[in-house]
Every structure is written in structure tokens, then in C-alpha cells.
Design a protein around this motif. Structure first.
Motif, PDB file in Angstrom:
ATOM      1  N   GLU A 167       0.494  -4.369  -4.006  1.00 35.02           N
ATOM      2  CA  GLU A 167       0.825  -5.686  -4.550  1.00 35.02           C
ATOM      3  C   GLU A 167      -0.092  -6.043  -5.720  1.00 35.02           C
ATOM      4  N   ARG A 168      -1.372  -5.791  -5.551  1.00 33.69           N
ATOM      5  CA  ARG A 168      -2.332  -6.137  -6.599  1.00 33.69           C
ATOM      6  C   ARG A 168      -2.525  -4.999  -7.610  1.00 33.69           C
ATOM      7  N   GLU A 169      -2.008  -3.844  -7.293  1.00 28.30           N
ATOM      8  CA  GLU A 169      -2.130  -2.649  -8.120  1.00 28.30           C
ATOM      9  C   GLU A 169      -3.594  -2.310  -8.384  1.00 28.30           C
ATOM     10  N   TRP A 170      -4.331  -2.208  -7.278  1.00 28.81           N
ATOM     11  CA  TRP A 170      -5.700  -1.726  -7.395  1.00 28.81           C
ATOM     12  C   TRP A 170      -6.080  -0.895  -6.175  1.00 28.81           C
ATOM     13  N   ILE A 171      -7.068  -0.016  -6.395  1.00 25.86           N
ATOM     14  CA  ILE A 171      -7.707   0.728  -5.317  1.00 25.86           C
ATOM     15  C   ILE A 171      -8.860  -0.113  -4.792  1.00 25.86           C
ATOM     16  N   GLU A 172      -9.008  -0.173  -3.475  1.00 24.70           N
ATOM     17  CA  GLU A 172     -10.201  -0.753  -2.870  1.00 24.70           C
ATOM     18  C   GLU A 172     -11.011   0.361  -2.235  1.00 24.70           C
ATOM     19  N   MET A 173     -12.297   0.389  -2.530  1.00 21.10           N
ATOM     20  CA  MET A 173     -13.209   1.247  -1.768  1.00 21.10           C
ATOM     21  C   MET A 173     -13.907   0.381  -0.730  1.00 21.10           C
TER      22      MET A 173
END
Length: 315
Positions: free
Chosen positions: A236-242
């Protein structure tokens, strides 16, 4: 307490008091963290560095021709390896006088400055130890300046923070000066996740290094081995979370922050977001921040975007 430790204490108090614990990605970096990131850039899964380098190698001459830059400023310089492509292009064009690398890691900066001075005799090199979110006013150099912010690091900011940061860059530039920005592009989730969760486990060690930095600067007693590395694609946010997820219930004492922090089994710290972009979105955010995109390039596989933008009249 050093300025760096004081800044970390502020972030730890804020991030570890939140319902969802977090710390900014800049705390990955000390000498060990910088070395681990250089290792990551050479991993087969980690395409961004190769894709960006491909584009810079192809377009360095055009960047030099369009900007005519006298000063090259690099934010978050690290080893400055890709920057050599820009230095070569600008020197061949005949305009380059000064190189100003800024990095939060003094050891990494010292090594980069020494190497650049040795390989580029006659070039003025002014290394600045600082945080590019706070210390842009420290940057020396004569105009016209070209500020390079490479590696997709802009993706580590939340959207509102990105605009704030880009506006802070615009604020130190005169009208007509330049920003060269690297942005990783949206692509299939499998490729993205692999880039942040490599088979050799180098990124996992890099992620856990944040806990070692907290231990070193604030006297905490984190056991980095008690936290599992995760990379998660938020579609949805178009990001990777580490993330660093506690493998068992644990309590951590952080004397330098005056805190004792409890982690339930399975609870995690968000250590990084890495947003991925589309060309139109990059242009819109730059326009909102006082820049006009003059050139847009990608690598042959269209994995990574590099934009060259000019600071325009505000208001």
C-alpha cells in the motif's frame, strides 16, 4: 556526552516510547556499519548500487555539461566510489574545483577523503562530519554547486520528511544550482525483498548493528543475537520495512537514555523504511520542494532512477 550520543538519546527516548518502536536508519552507521553497507552493495541480490552506477557511468559527461559545476557536494558519501564517476566527468569538463563529502561516520569519511585526495591531486577536498538532515549549513564550496544524494537514501524518509529534507537542500542552494537524486523504483516484491534479506545474512548483521551502536553510545545491554532480521514489503505504501523482532521476551537497560525497555516475544523495532518511487511522483515531490527536473535517466532494466534537477525561483 557527545553530540552524536545526545542525538541518539533523543531518538531512543522518542522511538522506544512509541506504541510501535522505531529508530531512524542513520543509527546503522558506525565504522562497522559503514563497512557492512559496503559489503551489501556488492551482494548479488542488491541491485540498486549496480543499477545506479550503470546510469552514472553512462551520463556523467552529460551531468558535467549541463551543470558546469565547480563544487560537487555529496550527502552521505560513504566510500564515495560512485562519486568518482562524477568527479571524472566534471574534471574532464574542466569546471571542477572542490569536492565536499558529508557523512555521519567520521572513520568512513576520513578513509574516503584520504583516497580522493591521493587519486585527484589538485582537487580541494573538504570532508564534513555531520548529519545531512541537520548540518547542511556547514557545507563549503563555490557555486555553481551540484549536490548529489545517491543510493536511494531519500527513500528512508517518510513522505512529509522527504519534502522537509528536499526543501532544506533547496534552502542552501542558489537559484540555478543543482540536485542529483537517486531513487529506487517500484518493481516486483520478490526482487525488492531479496535485496534487503540476502542469503549470506550480511543485511541481517547490518540491521543488528543498530543495537550495537545503541550499546556503544548509550551503555545499553542489547543482545543483538536475540533479535531476528526481517524485510517486509508494504504494497500500500510502496516501501520496504526492515525490522528487528525479539525472539523471546527480554528487558533492555539503556543508562544513557535513562530508560529500561521491555520487549515481548515477537515485538519488533522498525529500523528502516525504504520507499520505492515512480517517475511522476519524484518530479512532483521535487517541484513541491523548489526544484525542476531537467533530466531523468534509468539503467537498462529500469530498476533505478536518477534525476538531475535545477533549483528554481521560489514563490
Amino acid at each position: 556526552m557527545s553530540d552524536r550520543a545526545e542525538a541518539l538519546r533523543t531518538d531512543v527516548r522518542s522511538g522506544f516510547s512509541a506504541a510501535q518502536k522505531w529508530l531512524p536508519a542513520k543509527w546503522f552507521y558506525d565504522a562497522r556499519g559503514s563497512a557492512l553497507f559496503e559489503d551489501i552493495t556488492r551482494l548479488p541480490e542488491y541491485y540498486p548500487t549496480r543499477a545506479e552506477r550503470e546510469t552514472l557511468a553512462r551520463e556523467a559527461g552529460e551531468i558535467a555539461r549541463v551543470t558546469g559545476a565547480s563544487t560537487l557536494v555529496e550527502l552521505g558519501s560513504g566510500s564515495s566510489e560512485k562519486t568518482r564517476l562524477l568527479l571524472d566527468g566534471l574534471r574532464a569538463h574542466g569546471t571542477l574545483r572542490t569536492f565536499v563529502p558529508l557523512d555521519v561516520s567520521a572513520s568512513a569519511l576520513d578513509e574516503a577523503v584520504a583516497a580522493i585526495r591521493a587519486d585527484y591531486p589538485g582537487l580541494e577536498v573538504h570532508g564534513v562530519v555531520g548529519d545531512f538532515t541537520e548540518d547542511l549549513g556547514l557545507l563549503p564550496g563555490e557555486p555553481p554547486r551540484l549536490v548529489a544524494f545517491l543510493g536511494g537514501t531519500i527513500g528512508n524518509f517518510l513522505p512529509a520528511e522527504r519534502i522537509k529534507f528536499l526543501r532544506s537542500v533547496r534552502a542552501v542552494l542558489a537559484e540555478g544550482e543543482w540536485l542529483l537524486l537517486g531513487t529506487d523504483l517500484v518493481k516486483d516484491p520478490e526482487t525488492l525483498v531479496r535485496a534487503y534479506d540476502d542469503a549470506a545474512g550480511v543485511t541481517a548483521e547490518f540491521n543488528r548493528n543498530m543495537l550495537r551502536v545503541v550499546n556503544d553510545l548509550l551503555g545499553a545491554d542489547f543482545d543483538p543475537g536475540g533479535f531476528a532480521h526481517e524485510a517486509y514489503w508494504d504494497a500500500e505504501r510502496e516501501w520496504i520495512e526492515m525490522r528487528l523482532r525479539a525472539t523471546e521476551e527480554t528487558t533492555v537497560h539503556i543508562p544513557g537514555a535513562g530508560m529500561t525497555v521491555h520487549f515481548a516475544e515477537g515485538e519488533y523495532i522498525r529500523t528502516e523504511i525504504s520507499a520505492k518511487f515512480r517517475a511522476g511522483g519524484v518530479a512532483a515531490e521535487l517541484a513541491e520542494s523548489g526544484f525542476a527536473v531537467e533530466r531523468w535517466w534509468t539503467d537498462a532494466e529500469r530498476r533505478f532512477g536518477v534525476s538531475l534537477s535545477r533549483a528554481v525561483r521560489e514563490g
